[in-house]
Design an enzyme around this catalytic site. Structure first.
Site, PDB file in Angstrom:
ATOM      1  N   GLU A 185     -19.380  33.316  15.845  1.00  0.00           N
ATOM      2  CA  GLU A 185     -18.972  32.606  14.629  1.00  0.00           C
ATOM      3  C   GLU A 185     -20.116  32.294  13.671  1.00  0.00           C
ATOM      4  O   GLU A 185     -20.299  31.143  13.285  1.00  0.00           O
ATOM      5  CB  GLU A 185     -18.272  31.286  15.021  1.00  0.00           C
ATOM      6  CG  GLU A 185     -17.006  31.513  15.800  1.00  0.00           C
ATOM      7  CD  GLU A 185     -16.353  30.217  16.264  1.00  0.00           C
ATOM      8  OE1 GLU A 185     -15.141  30.113  16.108  1.00  0.00           O
ATOM      9  OE2 GLU A 185     -17.055  29.326  16.773  1.00  0.00           O
TER      10      GLU A 185
HETATM   11  C1  TNX Z   1     -13.905  28.977  19.086  1.00  0.00           C
HETATM   12  S1  TNX Z   1     -14.386  31.356  20.589  1.00  0.00           S
HETATM   13  C2  TNX Z   1     -15.190  28.805  19.570  1.00  0.00           C
HETATM   14  C3  TNX Z   1     -15.623  27.477  19.978  1.00  0.00           C
HETATM   15  C4  TNX Z   1     -14.579  26.427  19.749  1.00  0.00           C
HETATM   16  C5  TNX Z   1     -13.210  26.972  20.092  1.00  0.00           C
HETATM   17  C6  TNX Z   1     -12.108  25.972  19.974  1.00  0.00           C
HETATM   18  C7  TNX Z   1     -15.831  30.940  20.445  1.00  0.00           C
HETATM   19  C8  TNX Z   1     -16.788  31.850  21.024  1.00  0.00           C
HETATM   20  N1  TNX Z   1     -16.095  29.811  19.795  1.00  0.00           N
HETATM   21  O1  TNX Z   1     -16.827  27.143  19.345  1.00  0.00           O
HETATM   22  O2  TNX Z   1     -14.884  25.332  20.521  1.00  0.00           O
HETATM   23  O3  TNX Z   1     -12.946  28.047  19.257  1.00  0.00           O
HETATM   24  O4  TNX Z   1     -10.893  26.489  20.465  1.00  0.00           O
END
Ligand code: TNX
Length: 526
Positions: A334
């Site tokens: 992300e």
């Molecule tokens: C996505 S999936 C994230 C997390 C969050 C989560 C909440 C991923 C690698 N990162 O940082 O906590 O969604 O559902």
């Protein structure tokens, strides 16, 4: 005596009403999860004696001690002894079995007077003992069973489907300390899971001591998501957790999430940031304050600054030093940055230089990482430029911060509006041939207590365990749900605050333990 007579007459009354004779009385077979590769039940019993031996051959001492610990919760007095084929219990390490059973498989045989477990490794023996534990009455989980114990005779040959059977706990958003982590390890081991991934760092908190960067914990560990707990693991605690895990055949996978999800480090060492904090996030004052919100994807290391790589090398260097397992997870999720791919390639080479294998969230495969890299798929949206080994953590099957049932309070639903049901987890099938296994993450923005964590992990983690262990052709959802219901009492006695999934007929009444229904003329049924 009178009591027994009353009980017997009640049993006959019930039988009469059901139209059964005593000979036809059938007793449910112990429910084994994950389902073994092959299991053959026989119509007879092994009776646990008042005094018994646990024989073992060279190399199997630790496993013999595990079995003895299990027997301590029964009426038997057990003695360990070097030797083979004793009457009683036999624990045999046979390295040649690796060809047929691999590193984690085992054979369990219960005959009229011998219970034997054979495997090529201590891991296999450990799993044989976990299966045997499920054949014992559930009461052994928290008290000494004094009633006669009869085990069904059977023969099991069992080999896991995947090498990677994992659970992930985010201790960065909300802190979970050594006690909860150890409890979780115990429960994971019981269901033959073998990887615990700890998400150690994120915007809200830095949870692992790094001796050369003390402010990471002095400042960065003080925060948490609103309502969550703060704290951190010292390196000593981390190592102790790791030993505890290793004794249960579980490898700890530490994750330092980079180059995004890193605010707790930036506030401790502002020189790692590109700009004034107030420019990137107006709510953040200068000097920087802790961050307690939910947003993701806004903080990042300043990849133009060479000293950022010194920081990365220092942190990963200490992590490699204290980590016994072969893996370091670098996060990588992300975040948008022109220099993202360059970062991933450099971080991967730092990890490899430390003698470890790199793992990252699926976005890392946008970069041409080394062929040894392992990527963790979570939304399956990344177009990869490389083929890597893959851990499947698809959010629609395995994101356990999502609701157990639609509308459950304090859960996420961004991946799938209805949440992630027991069935969603159970019915996952890996299509990618590079898959090495499955792992279910528990993100903790909305998981603020141990009870809440239990509620999100269990029973979905049991479904995950069967996905990871049992061959697809051996899986059947209804059959799983039936077996799971019969684990209710045991989970109660293990003190697991599991979600009572409505589709499961939970046998969770203490007085209804399957084994208290045992009668000499009983037959085992499915
Ligand atoms: C996505 S999936 C994230 C997390 C969050 C989560 C909440 C991923 C690698 N990162 O940082 O906590 O969604 O559902």
């Amino acid at each position: 005596m009178k009591n027994i007579q009353v009980k017997l007459s009640l049993v006959f009354l019930v039988l009469f009403q059901l139209g059964l004779s005593a000979q036809e009385l059938e007793v449910a077979k112990p429910a084994i999860i994950p389902k073994p590769s092959e299991i053959e039940w026989k119509d007879d019993f092994f009776t646990l004696q008042k005094s018994t031996v646990v024989c073992f051959n060279p190399g199997a001492e630790t496993s013999a001690a595990w079995l003895q610990e299990l027997l301590e919760n029964t009426y038997t007095q057990s003695y360990t002894m070097k030797g083979e084929n004793c009457t009683g219990f036999n624990i045999l390490l046979e390295p040649d079995l690796e060809q047929s059973l691999g590193k984690e498989g085992y054979k369990l045989n219960i005959s009229s007077n011998i219970v034997s477990i054979k495997a090529a490794t201590e891991a296999g023996l450990f799993y044989g003992i976990q299966t045997l534990r499920q054949v014992f009455p559930p009461e052994i989980e928290n008290e000494k069973v004094l009633n006669e114990i009869k085990l069904p005779q059977l023969s099991v040959t069992d080999v896991p489907k995947f090498e990677w059977r994992g659970s992930m706990l985010d201790i960065a958003r909300s802190f979970f300390g050594p006690d909860y982590i150890k409890k979780h390890l115990d429960r994971m081991a019981f269901y033959k899971l073998n990887r615990l991934h700890l998400h150690l760092t994120d915007d809200q908190g830095w949870r692992i001591e790094i001796k050369q960067k003390p402010k990471l914990t002095e400042l960065g560990s003080k925060g948490a998501v609103k309502g969550g707990r703060s704290g951190y693991l010292t390196q000593e605690q981390y190592k102790e957790i790791q030993e505890y895990a290793a004794a249960r055949n579980i490898i700890i996978i530490p994750e330092i999430d980079m180059p995004g999800h890193i605010y707790s480090a930036l506030m401790a060492y502002p020189e790692l940031n590109c700009e004034e904090f107030s420019n990137i996030e107006p709510r953040l004052a200068t000097p920087p304050e802790l961050f307690h919100e939910y947003q993701v994807g806004w903080s990042k290391l300043c990849l133009d600054k060479p000293e950022v790589y010194d920081f990365v090398a220092t942190v990963l260097g200490e992590m490699a030093e204290i980590t016994k397992g072969e893996y370091l997870h670098i996060g990588g999720d992300e975040i948008e940055d022109e220099r993202y791919k360059e970062f991933v390639i450099k971080a991967d080479s730092i990890v490899r230089g430390l003698g470890k294998t790199t793992i990252g969230w699926e976005e890392v495969t946008k970069a041409a990482v080394d062929s040894t890299f392992i990527s963790q798929r979570w939304n399956n949206k990344t177009k990869s430029v490389v083929n890597t080994r893959v851990i499947q953590s698809l959010c629609s099957s395995f994101y356990f911060d999502h609701a157990n049932i639609p509308g459950q309070e304090m859960t996420n639903n961004w991946c799938q509006e209805r949440g992630v049901s027991l069935k969603d987890a159970y019915t996952f099938i890996a299509k990618n041939p590079n898959t090495i296994g499955v792992e279910a993450p528990l993100w903790t923005e909305m998981v603020l207590s141990n009870d809440a964590a239990d509620n999100r992990f269990w029973p979905r983690t049991i479904a995950l365990a069967e996905v990871g262990w049992s061959a697809n052709e051996n899986k059947d959802y209804q059959d799983f749900v039936n077996r799971l219901g019969r684990h209710g009492l045991r989970l109660d006695l293990m003190d697991v605050n599991y979600f009572r999934s409505p589709e499961v007929n939970w046998n969770s009444n203490r007085n209804k333990g399957v084994f208290s229904e045992f009668m000499p003329d009983s037959k085992w049924i499915d």
